[in-house]
Design an enzyme around this catalytic site. Structure first.
Site, short mmCIF file in Angstrom:
data_model
loop_
_atom_site.label_atom_id
_atom_site.label_comp_id
_atom_site.label_asym_id
_atom_site.label_seq_id
_atom_site.Cartn_x
_atom_site.Cartn_y
_atom_site.Cartn_z
N GLU A 131 -6.98 -7.69 -1.10
CA GLU A 131 -7.53 -7.69 0.26
C GLU A 131 -9.03 -7.44 0.19
O GLU A 131 -9.48 -6.31 0.07
CB GLU A 131 -6.85 -6.64 1.13
N GLU A 141 0.83 -1.21 0.00
CA GLU A 141 0.00 0.00 0.00
C GLU A 141 0.86 1.27 0.00
O GLU A 141 0.60 2.22 0.73
CB GLU A 141 -0.96 -0.03 1.19
#
Length: 615
Positions: free
Chosen positions: A264, A189
């Site tokens: 995710e 991320e």
């Protein structure tokens, strides 16, 4: 369940998988090819839909790895993404451990292989994961001006050392060499943090130089800003999460020609101390999973099984009033709960996956559940006082952080004599995280970073030079966002009525297991220091085979718990967690030892064992 890995081999060429378009074979041994197509993942040249059940070996007792992997297979998953937490493997510079206990990631990978699961490796170096400092080792913070997650030479030197150590341990398990590791994630991320794509390219080149030939992927939120900064050409795009067609279309526009998947998909969420348990609604999850399955998208549940933040591993966020520490449990309201039991959502997801996945072969049966037990209430007796077992003082003009003294976790006692200003407004500038303030041995009050507290009124003292003592507890370093550099202790200065207080003694208290176990018993309760900071102890017998249990700490205030030398983690009366998971492998038939440190009370109490975390 047995902790011995089954030695079955993988079927050469993964023919069954190639025909089905998903992993249905129980095992394979010959090298295989996992590649990036233009829109899909290819296994031996055939399109393959990945369905991942993420779990983290560090959060699961190794004796239960096989059970949790079998639970993942039975839910319909064919891959297991795993985080590596750098600071679990290198607590001190250059001292790596990839062999002992839950650090033996190669063993976990081989167990996954034996269950027919691909491994998606997420080694960071930064991973977030609600883990202390996002997995980065705290020793990095000893450099006052270090830049993390970028091209600071000191950071990159440590990263290079880490990448080489990971590669020595795990590169031989790549799929083209007969192992289960099919992809490796670059950073994590990154588009939520910074925009140095040169750093990401440097990481990718470093992994390649260390012999990694499998495809790479990144993982970022589904926005143009995050994907623009966090993705790389020729590298698969993971979306955290990819829940609608527009997310996938955006990723393809920004990084065309590579597969896009939901790296995710969230079946649950994290919980901080002082909050209610996170219990997300089920319908949005089922709707998202239906979309992904019907569209043939690859995706992974973050997390299918959370486990526990044993010891001092839990991290924190920087929301609220600037600090939100995570609870010890990493149950996450996941489909497989902290103890390994399936929730109702597990069966709903299993049913959908079985009906809609590309591979329509029958799912395996669930493994037998891990046994649980209750324990009768155990009355703990006062055993020792923190105040009477302080390490030698380390002297400094100004207060030092934990990291400046190579002190990673636990507590630090700061002491100074008051000269000049002796009462009034006491301010702990840069308090990280909780402080108990004592004047001449008397508790004045507690300060809590979560609540934005850093000051209190110090009363007058009759002593010529009053003794000020500040016991600081580190609750977990921030693991996400721009405030990642989160040193512990008193990070700036202490002032009294505006006067800076100098001349400090520091007593670092890491509370290591061996030290706690070796504390000698006081001659009597009356001989103990009267202040909070007492260790309470009890012994108990288990006549038969030990089973899992949850220890109820609701009669205690705040502190840590050890059983037979294992640190279960933190407890805190503010909740929501009042019971800590105690796995059976940490117990033994016969005599067991329980130690509780209470930093808020001297009253003590009893501890009982329950079959579930919540009533």
């Amino acid at each position: 369940m047995s902790s011995t890995p089954r030695r079955s081999s993988w079927i050469a060429g993964l023919l069954a998988l190639a025909l089905a378009g998903s992993i249905s074979a129980p095992a394979w041994s010959a090298p295989a090819r996992f590649e990036l197509g233009r829109d899909e993942f290819l296994l031996n040249g055939q399109p393959t839909q990945l369905i991942g059940c993420e779990m983290h070996p560090a959060r699961i007792p190794p004796e239960y790895w096989q059970h949790r992997l079998r639970m993942a297979r039975a839910m319909g998953c064919n891959a297991v993404p795993i985080y590596l937490f750098w600071n679990q493997h290198e607590a001190r510079p250059g001292q790596f451990d990839f062999k002992t206990g839950s650090r033996d990631i190669a063993r976990f990978a081989r167990l996954a292989q034996a269950e027919g699961l691909l491994v998606l490796l997420r080694p960071g170096p930064y991973v977030c994961g609600e883990w202390d400092l996002g997995g980065l080792p705290p020793y990095l913070l000893a450099h006052a001006d270090i830049g993390l997650r970028g091209q600071d030479p000191r950071y990159l030197q440590a990263v290079t050392r880490y990448v080489r150590a990971v590669s020595r341990a795990l590169a031989p398990l790549q799929i083209q060499r007969g192992g289960p590791i099919a992809m490796l994630q670059i950073e994590n991320e990154y588009g939520s943090y910074a925009n140095d794509r040169g750093y990401l390219k440097r990481l990718a080149a470093l992994w390649r130089a260390e012999g990694w030939q499998i495809p790479f992927y990144t993982a970022d939120g589904p926005t143009a800003q995050m994907l623009g900064a966090g993705s790389l050409p020729g590298v698969a795009v993971g979306l955290d999460s990819g829940s609608e067609p527009a997310h996938f279309e955006l990723a393809r526009r920004i990084n065309p020609g590579v597969p896009v998947f939901s790296s995710e998909t969230y079946p649950g969420w994290l919980t901080h101390w002082g909050e209610a348990w996170a219990r997300p609604e089920l319908e949005p999850l089922l709707k998202e999973v239906d979309f992904l399955l019907r569209a043939g998208k690859s995706f992974s549940f973050y997390v299918a099984h959370g486990g526990s933040n044993f010891g001092f591993t839990a991290g924190a966020n920087s929301g609220g009033k600037g600090y939100e520490p995570d609870v010890t449990s990493y149950d996450y309201d996941a489909p497989i709960d902290e103890q390994g039991r399936p929730r109702a959502k597990y069966f709903q997801l299993r049913e959908r996956i079985a009906a809609l996945r590309q591979d329509r072969s029958p799912l395996p049966e669930l493994p037998a559940p891990i046994p649980v037990m209750s324990l009768p209430a155990l009355q703990l007796e006062p055993h020792a006082s923190l105040w009477q077992h302080l390490p030698p003082a380390r002297r400094s003009s100004h207060p030092k952080t934990f990291e400046a003294l190579s002190h990673e976790q636990g507590l630090m006692l700061y002491r100074t004599r008051l000269v000049g200003a002796r009462s009034g407004k006491l301010v702990l500038h840069g308090l990280h995280d909780l402080a108990s303030v004592y004047l001449d041995g008397r508790l004045i009050g507690h300060l809590d970073r979560r609540l934005g507290e850093n000051s209190l009124e110090l009363p007058a003292s009759e002593a010529a030079e009053p003794l000020l003592e500040i016991l600081v507890e580190a609750m977990g370093r921030i693991n996400f966002g721009p405030l990642l550099v989160d040193r512990k202790g008193i990070t700036e200065r202490v002032s009294l009525n505006g006067m800076t207080l100098l001349g400090w003694d520091h007593h670092p208290l890491p509370l290591r297991e061996r030290w706690v176990q070796g504390l000698p018993a006081a001659a009597s309760a009356a001989a103990l220091d009267p202040r909070p900071g007492r260790f309470f102890k009890a012994s108990f017998e288990i006549a038969g085979t030990p089973a899992d249990t949850f220890l109820d700490l609701s009669q205690f205030g705040k502190g840590m718990v050890w059983v037979n030398g294992h640190n279960l983690g933190r407890y805190w009366a503010i909740g929501p967690q009042q019971r800590l998971y105690l796995p059976a492998p940490w117990l033994r038939q016969g005599r067991n030892e329980l130690i509780v440190l209470d930093l808020r009370s001297t009253a003590g109490g009893s501890v009982s064992g329950w079959e579930a975390m919540n009533p």
